[in-house]
Scaffold this motif. Structure first.
Motif, PDB file in Angstrom:
ATOM      1  N   SER A  70     -71.941   3.097  34.341  1.00 59.27           N
ATOM      2  CA  SER A  70     -70.859   2.885  33.370  1.00 59.27           C
ATOM      3  C   SER A  70     -71.002   3.893  32.219  1.00 59.27           C
ATOM      4  O   SER A  70     -72.114   4.233  31.797  1.00 59.27           O
ATOM      5  N   ALA A  71     -69.865   4.351  31.725  1.00 62.76           N
ATOM      6  CA  ALA A  71     -69.838   5.557  30.886  1.00 62.76           C
ATOM      7  C   ALA A  71     -70.309   5.331  29.447  1.00 62.76           C
ATOM      8  O   ALA A  71     -70.707   6.276  28.778  1.00 62.76           O
ATOM      9  N   ASP A  72     -70.226   4.105  28.951  1.00 63.27           N
ATOM     10  CA  ASP A  72     -70.754   3.824  27.615  1.00 63.27           C
ATOM     11  C   ASP A  72     -72.193   3.364  27.730  1.00 63.27           C
ATOM     12  O   ASP A  72     -72.509   2.493  28.556  1.00 63.27           O
ATOM     13  N   ASP A  73     -73.051   3.906  26.876  1.00 66.61           N
ATOM     14  CA  ASP A  73     -74.391   3.334  26.759  1.00 66.61           C
ATOM     15  C   ASP A  73     -74.423   2.458  25.509  1.00 66.61           C
ATOM     16  O   ASP A  73     -73.383   2.219  24.875  1.00 66.61           O
ATOM     17  N   THR A 315     -64.420  -9.017  27.245  1.00 72.69           N
ATOM     18  CA  THR A 315     -63.728  -7.823  27.780  1.00 72.69           C
ATOM     19  C   THR A 315     -64.112  -7.449  29.204  1.00 72.69           C
ATOM     20  O   THR A 315     -63.344  -6.791  29.887  1.00 72.69           O
ATOM     21  N   ASP A 316     -65.327  -7.800  29.643  1.00 70.89           N
ATOM     22  CA  ASP A 316     -65.848  -7.245  30.895  1.00 70.89           C
ATOM     23  C   ASP A 316     -65.812  -5.709  30.802  1.00 70.89           C
ATOM     24  O   ASP A 316     -65.466  -5.028  31.775  1.00 70.89           O
ATOM     25  N   HIS A 317     -66.168  -5.209  29.617  1.00 70.18           N
ATOM     26  CA  HIS A 317     -66.155  -3.758  29.371  1.00 70.18           C
ATOM     27  C   HIS A 317     -67.103  -3.060  30.350  1.00 70.18           C
ATOM     28  O   HIS A 317     -68.320  -3.239  30.291  1.00 70.18           O
ATOM     29  N   CYS A 318     -66.539  -2.278  31.242  1.00 67.59           N
ATOM     30  CA  CYS A 318     -67.344  -1.595  32.269  1.00 67.59           C
ATOM     31  C   CYS A 318     -66.624  -0.286  32.593  1.00 67.59           C
ATOM     32  O   CYS A 318     -65.967  -0.160  33.629  1.00 67.59           O
ATOM     33  N   PRO A 319     -66.723   0.703  31.684  1.00 65.38           N
ATOM     34  CA  PRO A 319     -65.886   1.899  31.781  1.00 65.38           C
ATOM     35  C   PRO A 319     -66.416   2.936  32.769  1.00 65.38           C
ATOM     36  O   PRO A 319     -67.617   3.176  32.847  1.00 65.38           O
ATOM     37  N   PHE A 320     -65.488   3.527  33.502  1.00 63.91           N
ATOM     38  CA  PHE A 320     -65.805   4.682  34.348  1.00 63.91           C
ATOM     39  C   PHE A 320     -64.732   5.727  34.096  1.00 63.91           C
ATOM     40  O   PHE A 320     -63.534   5.402  34.069  1.00 63.91           O
ATOM     41  N   PHE A 333     -59.952   3.148  48.563  1.00 63.96           N
ATOM     42  CA  PHE A 333     -59.931   2.306  47.349  1.00 63.96           C
ATOM     43  C   PHE A 333     -61.208   1.489  47.186  1.00 63.96           C
ATOM     44  O   PHE A 333     -61.595   1.158  46.070  1.00 63.96           O
ATOM     45  N   SER A 334     -61.896   1.164  48.303  1.00 64.22           N
ATOM     46  CA  SER A 334     -63.082   0.302  48.191  1.00 64.22           C
ATOM     47  C   SER A 334     -64.270   1.053  47.591  1.00 64.22           C
ATOM     48  O   SER A 334     -65.296   0.463  47.279  1.00 64.22           O
ATOM     49  N   LYS A 335     -64.116   2.375  47.429  1.00 59.22           N
ATOM     50  CA  LYS A 335     -65.208   3.169  46.830  1.00 59.22           C
ATOM     51  C   LYS A 335     -64.923   3.522  45.365  1.00 59.22           C
ATOM     52  O   LYS A 335     -65.707   4.230  44.716  1.00 59.22           O
ATOM     53  N   ILE A 336     -63.809   3.045  44.847  1.00 64.39           N
ATOM     54  CA  ILE A 336     -63.518   3.280  43.419  1.00 64.39           C
ATOM     55  C   ILE A 336     -64.431   2.372  42.611  1.00 64.39           C
ATOM     56  O   ILE A 336     -64.442   1.156  42.836  1.00 64.39           O
ATOM     57  N   PRO A 337     -65.229   2.915  41.676  1.00 63.09           N
ATOM     58  CA  PRO A 337     -66.099   2.030  40.882  1.00 63.09           C
ATOM     59  C   PRO A 337     -65.258   0.968  40.166  1.00 63.09           C
ATOM     60  O   PRO A 337     -64.263   1.297  39.520  1.00 63.09           O
ATOM     61  N   ASN A 338     -65.668  -0.272  40.316  1.00 65.83           N
ATOM     62  CA  ASN A 338     -64.907  -1.409  39.758  1.00 65.83           C
ATOM     63  C   ASN A 338     -65.216  -1.569  38.279  1.00 65.83           C
ATOM     64  O   ASN A 338     -66.371  -1.771  37.897  1.00 65.83           O
ATOM     65  N   GLY A 339     -64.183  -1.541  37.462  1.00 67.74           N
ATOM     66  CA  GLY A 339     -64.387  -1.831  36.042  1.00 67.74           C
ATOM     67  C   GLY A 339     -63.496  -0.985  35.168  1.00 67.74           C
ATOM     68  O   GLY A 339     -62.988   0.064  35.597  1.00 67.74           O
ATOM     69  N   GLY A 340     -63.300  -1.447  33.950  1.00 62.81           N
ATOM     70  CA  GLY A 340     -62.472  -0.711  32.994  1.00 62.81           C
ATOM     71  C   GLY A 340     -62.982  -0.892  31.573  1.00 62.81           C
ATOM     72  O   GLY A 340     -63.761  -1.805  31.292  1.00 62.81           O
ATOM     73  N   PRO A 341     -62.532  -0.008  30.663  1.00 66.06           N
ATOM     74  CA  PRO A 341     -62.951  -0.104  29.262  1.00 66.06           C
ATOM     75  C   PRO A 341     -62.130  -1.131  28.486  1.00 66.06           C
ATOM     76  O   PRO A 341     -61.034  -1.489  28.905  1.00 66.06           O
ATOM     77  N   GLY A 342     -62.668  -1.595  27.358  1.00 63.37           N
ATOM     78  CA  GLY A 342     -61.894  -2.538  26.543  1.00 63.37           C
ATOM     79  C   GLY A 342     -62.590  -3.073  25.309  1.00 63.37           C
ATOM     80  O   GLY A 342     -61.961  -3.709  24.475  1.00 63.37           O
ATOM     81  N   VAL A 343     -63.895  -2.802  25.161  1.00 62.70           N
ATOM     82  CA  VAL A 343     -64.663  -3.465  24.096  1.00 62.70           C
ATOM     83  C   VAL A 343     -64.090  -3.190  22.705  1.00 62.70           C
ATOM     84  O   VAL A 343     -64.198  -4.022  21.804  1.00 62.70           O
ATOM     85  N   GLU A 344     -63.432  -2.027  22.544  1.00 63.52           N
ATOM     86  CA  GLU A 344     -62.919  -1.643  21.226  1.00 63.52           C
ATOM     87  C   GLU A 344     -61.583  -2.307  20.894  1.00 63.52           C
ATOM     88  O   GLU A 344     -61.224  -2.425  19.724  1.00 63.52           O
ATOM     89  N   ASN A 345     -60.855  -2.717  21.901  1.00 54.35           N
ATOM     90  CA  ASN A 345     -59.465  -3.128  21.684  1.00 54.35           C
ATOM     91  C   ASN A 345     -59.230  -4.632  21.691  1.00 54.35           C
ATOM     92  O   ASN A 345     -58.125  -5.099  21.405  1.00 54.35           O
ATOM     93  N   ARG A 346     -60.261  -5.397  22.015  1.00 51.51           N
ATOM     94  CA  ARG A 346     -60.095  -6.838  22.241  1.00 51.51           C
ATOM     95  C   ARG A 346     -59.500  -7.579  21.043  1.00 51.51           C
ATOM     96  O   ARG A 346     -58.518  -8.316  21.182  1.00 51.51           O
ATOM     97  N   MET A 347     -60.075  -7.391  19.858  1.00 49.78           N
ATOM     98  CA  MET A 347     -59.658  -8.204  18.707  1.00 49.78           C
ATOM     99  C   MET A 347     -58.194  -7.921  18.346  1.00 49.78           C
ATOM    100  O   MET A 347     -57.418  -8.846  18.117  1.00 49.78           O
TER     101      MET A 347
END
Ligand code: URP
Ligand code: ZN
Ligand code: ZN
Length: 471
Positions: A70-73, A315-320, A333-347
């Motif tokens: 995942s792209a954010d550490d 958020t299930d923040h899991c960015p790729f 499609f089954s090889k696309i890493p599952n997950g998306g970003p969102g931790v910044e936008n939730r509130m």
């Protein structure tokens, strides 16, 4: 360091009043009208909401998954979280199969230490729970290490999926220690079968991610998770609930008094299946699990939040990154890493859709973005409220300011934003984490390493009747 926040409208899950807040060091020490106390910093919160820092109990920072990481550490991810008004995350450590649970915990401490700008806790993803070695480790995790929750997967056969016996065993152990099992509730065996059929028919585009994951597979998982928890005599927490079919199972259980809790996420409240129909490979940006559902589910989820059948928005923040990482599934499609970003936008998203949209009260907004997670995950009343003695995790939130969400301006380390171009009303202005300024009028002024690991206590707070207790 002493800080005085003046003239704000203080909103918690149960209160709404005008007051000044005095912070001495890391803690709120005085709340009152027209406080005149000497402070190093005075923050004017006129016309602003003063709310407890957001708690996002579902993030995946620096997590190896789907053939990439995942792209954010913890450095970039916690800065982004703070910009969005979140002051605590609970991130998922992973025990790989055969690995010691405590060794996995050490690995995640290593990933976070010295990098986080806000506080954090861990859940442990358990993939292997043999009674001889791993059960004693799980007990230690909960008794001594402050990790009171484990996530188990009914999905991803061969990778993360565990069988019902393991789930039952984990639930029993968690129940004995005042802990909680978080469940990824989807029937992964059935889904894999449907995926294999689709691929055999040459259906490789991103939209087949959604078309091979029926809502019934999620509902079945939720039903089974709750039944297993009842048999084990323990509570259960359903993660990233996405649809009405699954929500019905939670509601059914809660109506019978079963201690079942559930979260949903902004992607299921604001996005829908049609995003997979975007041209070319664009739909890959929204490949996450569970998949985005038909739009009518959104209003059902809002009703669930309003009626407390859903307690939390995480958020299930899991960015790729779209460019380098989502492309892994360009031909399948089954090889696309599952997950998306969102931790910044939730509130902002939840305030805009919920409070501005007339769906929930401002108190309920605070409850589902902070207080409920604090209670369920053993952080309350240290976190999740504004009270004398609580950590000074405070957000000064401008309820009238508008912002257009974009990857051009966000702080997450990812090259797209799921909510690109959406304009929201309600923006985080200033953020304090244990009394330290982290965001000052929209600018990051924090320091990597100032965020600390928080040992959590038992979830008993969440099992009490719905009142806010004192300290
Ligand atoms: O697609 C998702 N949700 N990725 C993260 C892993 C999980 O299941 O939460
Ligand atoms: Zn999951
Ligand atoms: Zn997740």
């Amino acid at each position: 360091m002493k800080t005085l926040i003046k003239n704000g409208r203080v909103v918690t899950a149960v209160d709404d009043y005008y007051a000044d807040i005095f912070i001495d060091g890391e803690t709120i020490t005085t709340i009152g009208k027209k406080l005149d106390l000497p402070a190093d910093t005075v923050i004017d919160a006129t016309d602003k909401l003063v709310i407890p820092g957001g708690i996002d109990p579902h993030t995946h920072m620096d997590m190896p998954f789907g053939g990439t990481t995942s792209a954010d550490d913890f450095r970039t991810g916690t800065i982004a979280a703070a910009h969005g008004g979140t002051t605590t995350i609970i991130d998922f450590a992973i025990q790989s199969k055969g690995q010691s649970i405590l060794e996995a915990l050490d690995t995640w401490h290593g990933k976070a230490e010295g990098k986080a700008s806000i506080d954090y806790g861990f859940h442990m993803i358990v993939t292997d729970l043999c009674p001889k070695d791993r059960v004693p480790e799980m007990r230690r995790l909960m008794k001594d290490e402050g990790v009171l929750s484990c996530k188990l997967f009914m999905a991803y056969p061969g990778v993360l999926l565990v069988d019902d016996a393991t789930i039952f065993r984990a639930m029993t152990v968690a129940g004995e220690h005042g802990g909680l099992i978080c469940m990824h509730a989807e029937n992964g065996g059935v889904i894999n079968e449907i995926v294999a059929r689709a691929l055999a028919e040459g259906k490789t585009a991103p939209k087949y991610h959604a078309l091979t994951r029926p809502t019934k597979a999620e509902a079945e998982g939720v039903h089974r998770a709750i039944a297993l928890a009842e048999m084990a005599g323990s509570p259960v927490y359903i993660v990233h609930l996405s649809c009405h079919d699954a929500l019905k199972k939670v509601k059914e259980a809660r109506d019978l008094g079963v201690p079942a809790f559930a979260e949903t996420c902004p992607q299921y409240l604001f996005l829908d299946y049609s995003y997979y129909e975007k041209p070319g490979f664009e739909g890959a940006k929204y490949v996450m699990t569970p998949a985005l559902r038909e739009k009518w589910n959104q209003e059902e989820l809002w009703t669930g939040l309003r009626m407390d059948d859903l307690q939390v928005v995480s958020t299930d923040h899991c960015p790729f990154c779209f460019k380098d990482q989502k492309q892994l599934g360009a031909n399948d499609f089954s090889k696309i890493p599952n997950g998306g970003p969102g931790v910044e936008n939730r509130m902002s998203l939840v305030y805009n859709g919920g409070v501005v949209g007339g769906r929930i009260s401002v108190n309920r907004f605070v409850e589902i973005t902070s207080t409920a997670a604090a209670k369920i995950f053993g952080l309350f009343p240290r976190k999740g409220t504004i009270a004398v003695g609580s950590d000074a995790d405070i957000v000064i939130f401008d309820p009238n300011k508008k912002m257009t969400i974009s990857s051009q301006t966000h702080h997450m380390n990812v090259d797209y934003n799921c909510y690109e171009g959406m304009t929201v009303t309600g923006v985080t202005e200033t953020v304090l984490s244990r009394g330290r300024l982290v965001i000052d009028k929209g600018n990051y002024v924090g320091k990597a390493g100032d965020g600390k690991f928080i040992k959590r206590s038992s979830i008993q707070q969440a099992l009490q009747p719905a009142t806010v207790s004192g300290h």
